[in-house]
Design a protein around this motif. Structure first.
Motif, PDB file in Angstrom:
ATOM      1  N   SER A 278      -2.895   9.527  13.524  1.00  0.00           N
ATOM      2  CA  SER A 278      -2.303   8.289  13.779  1.00  0.00           C
ATOM      3  C   SER A 278      -1.091   8.034  12.522  1.00  0.00           C
ATOM      4  O   SER A 278      -1.595   8.314  11.425  1.00  0.00           O
ATOM      5  CB  SER A 278      -3.030   6.976  14.002  1.00  0.00           C
ATOM      6  OG  SER A 278      -4.057   7.270  14.754  1.00  0.00           O
TER       7      SER A 278
ATOM      8  N   ASP B 108       0.629   5.882   9.425  1.00  0.00           N
ATOM      9  CA  ASP B 108       0.039   4.912   8.439  1.00  0.00           C
ATOM     10  C   ASP B 108      -1.564   4.981   8.309  1.00  0.00           C
ATOM     11  O   ASP B 108      -2.253   3.973   8.412  1.00  0.00           O
ATOM     12  CB  ASP B 108       0.439   3.548   8.565  1.00  0.00           C
ATOM     13  CG  ASP B 108       2.065   3.343   8.049  1.00  0.00           C
ATOM     14  OD1 ASP B 108       2.164   3.998   6.896  1.00  0.00           O
ATOM     15  OD2 ASP B 108       2.620   2.724   8.737  1.00  0.00           O
ATOM     16  N   SER B 109      -2.115   6.355   8.308  1.00  0.00           N
ATOM     17  CA  SER B 109      -3.623   6.225   8.391  1.00  0.00           C
ATOM     18  C   SER B 109      -4.043   7.254   7.087  1.00  0.00           C
ATOM     19  O   SER B 109      -3.263   8.303   6.894  1.00  0.00           O
ATOM     20  CB  SER B 109      -4.106   6.915   9.895  1.00  0.00           C
ATOM     21  OG  SER B 109      -3.532   5.918  10.839  1.00  0.00           O
TER      22      SER B 109
ATOM     23  N   TYR C  47      -6.906  10.308   7.038  1.00  0.00           N
ATOM     24  CA  TYR C  47      -8.007  10.919   7.492  1.00  0.00           C
ATOM     25  C   TYR C  47      -8.809  12.032   6.589  1.00  0.00           C
ATOM     26  O   TYR C  47      -8.188  12.334   5.723  1.00  0.00           O
ATOM     27  CB  TYR C  47      -7.663  11.862   8.636  1.00  0.00           C
ATOM     28  CG  TYR C  47      -7.227  11.015   9.814  1.00  0.00           C
ATOM     29  CD1 TYR C  47      -8.078  11.102  11.196  1.00  0.00           C
ATOM     30  CD2 TYR C  47      -5.881  10.423  10.058  1.00  0.00           C
ATOM     31  CE1 TYR C  47      -7.564  10.349  12.149  1.00  0.00           C
ATOM     32  CE2 TYR C  47      -5.446   9.615  11.272  1.00  0.00           C
ATOM     33  CZ  TYR C  47      -6.361   9.698  12.273  1.00  0.00           C
ATOM     34  OH  TYR C  47      -5.789   9.040  13.456  1.00  0.00           O
TER      35      TYR C  47
ATOM     36  N   ASN D 127      -2.995  12.240   4.565  1.00  0.00           N
ATOM     37  CA  ASN D 127      -2.612  10.836   4.346  1.00  0.00           C
ATOM     38  C   ASN D 127      -1.174  10.788   5.227  1.00  0.00           C
ATOM     39  O   ASN D 127      -0.068  11.309   4.759  1.00  0.00           O
ATOM     40  CB  ASN D 127      -2.303  10.667   2.796  1.00  0.00           C
ATOM     41  CG  ASN D 127      -1.757   9.006   2.586  1.00  0.00           C
ATOM     42  OD1 ASN D 127      -1.617   8.655   3.614  1.00  0.00           O
ATOM     43  ND2 ASN D 127      -2.259   8.929   1.341  1.00  0.00           N
ATOM     44  N   SER D 128      -1.032   9.994   6.298  1.00  0.00           N
ATOM     45  CA  SER D 128       0.133   9.702   7.122  1.00  0.00           C
ATOM     46  C   SER D 128       0.778   8.656   6.587  1.00  0.00           C
ATOM     47  O   SER D 128       1.536   7.969   7.657  1.00  0.00           O
ATOM     48  CB  SER D 128      -0.083   9.698   8.656  1.00  0.00           C
ATOM     49  OG  SER D 128      -0.967   9.009   8.878  1.00  0.00           O
ATOM     50  N   THR D 129       0.858   7.974   5.398  1.00  0.00           N
ATOM     51  CA  THR D 129       1.235   6.415   5.200  1.00  0.00           C
ATOM     52  C   THR D 129       2.778   6.873   5.019  1.00  0.00           C
ATOM     53  O   THR D 129       3.436   7.868   4.786  1.00  0.00           O
ATOM     54  CB  THR D 129       0.729   6.236   3.595  1.00  0.00           C
ATOM     55  OG1 THR D 129      -0.723   6.239   3.628  1.00  0.00           O
ATOM     56  CG2 THR D 129       1.554   5.064   3.223  1.00  0.00           C
TER      57      THR D 129
END
Length: 169
Positions: free
Chosen positions: A78, A80-81, A83, A145-147
């Motif tokens: 996803s 802004d997540s 994991y 980190n999909s920030t």
């Protein structure tokens, strides 16, 4: 005469050896990551060894283990997540000598990827160094980190894994 032969043989065995040179053949097979003396073993369905023998970590529908229609495989992460995936792959040390190895793992590419060993304790590292004792293995986890990323972005890059003889300093 026999005594002289023995004296010569004994005298010759105490000579100082200075130099020897010989040519020999060397045969090395290039094998998949999971069949090496220092091997990389996938531990999760999103990690696998491809047809070139390379470890691949792919969290999308293009993963060779992806089963169409199985919701639990997912199609990515996803936006802004953060994991955390424990035990993504293992690094083992099956060298024939009783020697530990020092392994370093780093990532180059898009997006935030960090690593940890064993169970997740809240910390991950951009570059990770650890010792693998002879005959043992160490599991490696990953943090994605999909920030600041949005739907359609991707995290693509390469892992560099090196191993040197001896325990890490």
């Amino acid at each position: 005469m026999l005594i002289a032969g023995i004296v010569i043989a004994v005298g010759a065995s105490s000579a100082n050896f200075a130099y020897f040179e010989a040519s020999r053949d060397v045969h090395v097979n290039v094998v998949p990551d999971d069949l090496e003396l220092i091997d990389l073993k996938p531990m999760q369905p999103y990690a696998y060894i491809n047809s070139n023998g390379e470890l691949v970590i792919k969290l999308n529908e293009h993963n060779l283990n992806y089963i169409n229609g199985e919701e639990w495989f997912g199609k990515g992460v996803s936006p802004d997540s953060l994991y955390v995936f424990e035990e993504v792959f293992a690094v083992s040390n099956h060298l024939w000598e009783d020697t530990a190895i020092c392994v370093t793992i780093s990532y180059s590419g898009d997006g935030g990827v960090s690593f940890f060993t064993g169970d997740y304790t809240g910390e991950g590292y951009d570059s990770l160094t650890f010792t693998v004792p002879h005959g043992d293995f160490v599991t490696v986890g990953m943090i994605l980190n999909s920030t600041d990323m949005v739907d359609g972005d991707s995290i693509n890059g390469d892992l560099e894994i090196t191993a040197d003889a001896g325990a890490c300093p």
